[in-house]
Design a protein around this motif. Structure first.
Motif, PDB file in Angstrom:
ATOM      1  N   VAL A 344      -5.524  11.725  10.793  1.00 20.54           N
ATOM      2  CA  VAL A 344      -6.758  11.255  10.177  1.00 20.54           C
ATOM      3  C   VAL A 344      -6.403  10.099   9.249  1.00 20.54           C
ATOM      4  CG1 VAL A 344      -8.549  11.831   8.495  1.00 20.54           C
ATOM      5  CG2 VAL A 344      -8.016  13.426  10.335  1.00 20.54           C
ATOM      6  N   TYR A 345      -7.147   8.994   9.360  1.00 19.25           N
ATOM      7  CA  TYR A 345      -6.937   7.832   8.507  1.00 19.25           C
ATOM      8  C   TYR A 345      -8.250   7.510   7.796  1.00 19.25           C
ATOM      9  CZ  TYR A 345      -2.853   7.046  11.553  1.00 19.25           C
ATOM     10  OH  TYR A 345      -1.684   7.180  12.260  1.00 19.25           O
ATOM     11  N   MET A 346      -8.174   7.209   6.498  1.00 15.57           N
ATOM     12  CA  MET A 346      -9.360   6.833   5.726  1.00 15.57           C
ATOM     13  C   MET A 346      -9.063   5.605   4.875  1.00 15.57           C
ATOM     14  SD  MET A 346     -10.808  10.581   4.564  1.00 15.57           S
ATOM     15  CE  MET A 346      -9.199  11.369   4.623  1.00 15.57           C
ATOM     16  N   ASN A 347     -10.061   4.743   4.737  1.00 12.46           N
ATOM     17  CA  ASN A 347      -9.920   3.576   3.872  1.00 12.46           C
ATOM     18  C   ASN A 347     -11.258   3.231   3.264  1.00 12.46           C
ATOM     19  OD1 ASN A 347     -10.246   2.499   6.837  1.00 12.46           O
ATOM     20  ND2 ASN A 347     -10.943   0.814   5.551  1.00 12.46           N
ATOM     21  N   ILE A 355      -4.749   2.387   2.689  1.00 11.78           N
ATOM     22  CA  ILE A 355      -5.194   3.333   3.711  1.00 11.78           C
ATOM     23  C   ILE A 355      -4.524   4.678   3.446  1.00 11.78           C
ATOM     24  CG2 ILE A 355      -5.227   3.832   6.180  1.00 11.78           C
ATOM     25  CD1 ILE A 355      -5.130   0.782   6.642  1.00 11.78           C
ATOM     26  N   VAL A 356      -5.301   5.755   3.547  1.00 12.73           N
ATOM     27  CA  VAL A 356      -4.789   7.104   3.325  1.00 12.73           C
ATOM     28  C   VAL A 356      -4.681   7.819   4.664  1.00 12.73           C
ATOM     29  CG1 VAL A 356      -5.207   9.324   2.208  1.00 12.73           C
ATOM     30  CG2 VAL A 356      -5.773   7.208   1.009  1.00 12.73           C
ATOM     31  N   ALA A 357      -3.559   8.498   4.885  1.00 11.92           N
ATOM     32  CA  ALA A 357      -3.328   9.217   6.140  1.00 11.92           C
ATOM     33  C   ALA A 357      -3.036  10.682   5.852  1.00 11.92           C
ATOM     34  CB  ALA A 357      -2.156   8.595   6.906  1.00 11.92           C
ATOM     35  N   ALA A 358      -3.406  11.546   6.801  1.00  8.67           N
ATOM     36  CA  ALA A 358      -3.094  12.974   6.722  1.00  8.67           C
ATOM     37  C   ALA A 358      -2.928  13.507   8.136  1.00  8.67           C
ATOM     38  CB  ALA A 358      -4.190  13.736   5.986  1.00  8.67           C
ATOM     39  N   GLU A 359      -2.172  14.588   8.271  1.00  2.00           N
ATOM     40  CA  GLU A 359      -1.925  15.202   9.571  1.00  2.00           C
ATOM     41  C   GLU A 359      -2.585  16.563   9.648  1.00  2.00           C
ATOM     42  OE1 GLU A 359       2.125  15.160  10.909  1.00  2.00           O
ATOM     43  OE2 GLU A 359       2.600  13.394   9.693  1.00  2.00           O
TER      44      GLU A 359
END
Length: 410
Positions: A344-347, A355-359
């Motif tokens: 998941v990527y959010m900006n 940009i923030v990423a999570a698995e």
């Protein structure tokens, strides 16, 4: 034989490559000296080699393919264990002619930014946009251009929809290209929906049931968030959470849905699919003082207006601050949500911040991190477009054949 040393290096991607390639040079020297293929084969067990190679990033696998025949076989055996990698793509498009696209990608497996070098495929397409993570498109009065391949190298150009639109929702659902809303003021139906069967070879747009009346004040991509699976499309108002679902088979909309968790007040929300799971990210607080970003998995119940929301994670405060950007006094009006594979990527929709990423692991989001890339912001004369794609080894080989060059950024 270096099997023990190789296994110890499984958690260090670059040292694996160095150690393995050193071994390969020894094997090549022996083969040149006439010691034969047999010694190459016994240098390292093929199953162990395939297991090691399955931990490498795709670009390293491509290099390993060219070492020897046995290594080439091991690479393809390793692909059975290797899932497609969800790469993030950041495109910069000039806001004046020619509207060239420059692309950079983030590979979460190598944790590296990669510059993609190729001739721009869309020099004469204005205002490219992204939709539901994997689709890039551009609409003009003359044509609708879109791309869904992993690296967005192949673009298809079709006749524009019959209804004149400025800011519609655009999506690819199954074999259908769909445009909804975003209609110019002088058109009769502000909620018009049209479908194009992209596999039929024809360019005949078909009118469908219009969007629900409750969306009449927000029927554009600016105010709606879109999530697409192989069989259906969800749209929700970012502010109110009023949502509905479109079925391309029946060409109709479902009953209204409410994307508002009862125990949490949100002022903005966005949605997306991870596999077959519908996720929602919501911003709490208010625009001038956002207090957090919460994420849920959305599941249906017997009552359409009473969906089930299962919490799957909260964005850490440090990540939220970096997403807002250095000048955090600016309001956080909305976020961009890209999801594919298990990433998941959010900006920030205002194109500021990181940009923030999570698995996704075990049904929960973990391994939160920010992606530091100094040149990720749009500059004067450029538009920033963020998308993501599941990149497979075959996608990578096809990109090489299309003269796409990769340069890992330091």
């Amino acid at each position: 034989m270096l099997v023990g040393d190789q296994l110890l290096l499984l958690t260090h991607k670059r040292p694996i490559t160095c150690a393995l390639l050193s071994e390969s040079h020894l094997m090549e020297d022996k083969n040149k000296n006439g010691e034969g293929e047999e010694e190459e084969e016994c240098s390292i067990d093929s199953d162990i080699l395939a297991s090691i190679l399955s931990n490498l990033p795709l670009l390293d696998l491509d290099s390993a393919c060219h070492v020897s025949k046995s290594w080439n076989r091991a690479v393809f055996f390793s692909l059975r264990r290797l899932k497609s990698t969800p790469w993030l793509f950041v495109y910069k498009q000039r806001t004046f002619s020619p509207y060239t696209l420059a692309a950079t990608a983030y590979d979460p497996k190598s944790e590296k930014w990669i510059e993609l070098k190729t001739a721009s495929p869309v020099e004469h397409v204005s205002a490219a946009r992204s939709s539901h993570s994997t689709l890039l498109y551009a609409l003009s009065p003359a044509k609708l251009s879109f791309s869904v391949d992993a690296f967005h190298l192949s673009w298809r150009h079709v006749a524009p929809p019959r209804v004149w639109r400025i800011d519609p929702v655009v999506a690819v659902v199954g074999r259908c290209l769909m445009v909804a809303g975003g209609v110019c003021e002088f058109e009769d139906d502000r909620l018009a929906v049209e479908l194009l069967d992209v596999e039929s070879g024809e360019e005949a747009w078909e009118r469908c049931e219009s969007m629900p009346r409750c969306l009449s004040g927000s029927a554009s991509s600016t105010w709606l968030s879109v999530a697409v699976s192989a069989e259906t499309m969800y749209v929700t108002e970012k502010r109110s959470g009023v949502a509905c679902c479109f079925d391309p088979e029946t060409k109709s909309w479902t009953e209204l849905l409410d994307f508002s968790p009862g125990d949490c007040r949100l002022y903005s929300r966005v949605i997306g699919f991870v596999g077959n799971r519908l996720l929602m990210a919501g911003v709490t607080g208010d625009e001038d003082n956002p207090t957090g970003i919460e994420l849920w998995e959305v599941a249906s119940t017997e009552s359409p207006m009473k969906l089930k929301f299962e919490s799957i994670g909260s964005m850490p405060t440090a990540c939220l601050e970096k997403l807002r950007g250095i000048d955090s006094d600016w309001p956080l009006t909305s976020i961009v949500f890209n999801a594919v594979g298990d990433m998941v990527y959010m900006n920030n929709a205002a194109e500021t911040g990181e940009i923030v990423a999570a698995e996704m692991e075990g049904g929960k989001l973990c391994k939160w991190r920010t992606l530091r890339y100094a040149d990720a912001r749009g500059h004067a004369g450029e538009r920033l477009i963020v998308a993501c794609s599941n990149v497979s080894f075959s996608d990578l080989k096809r990109a090489f054949r299309d003269d796409l060059r990769f340069s890992v950024m330091v």
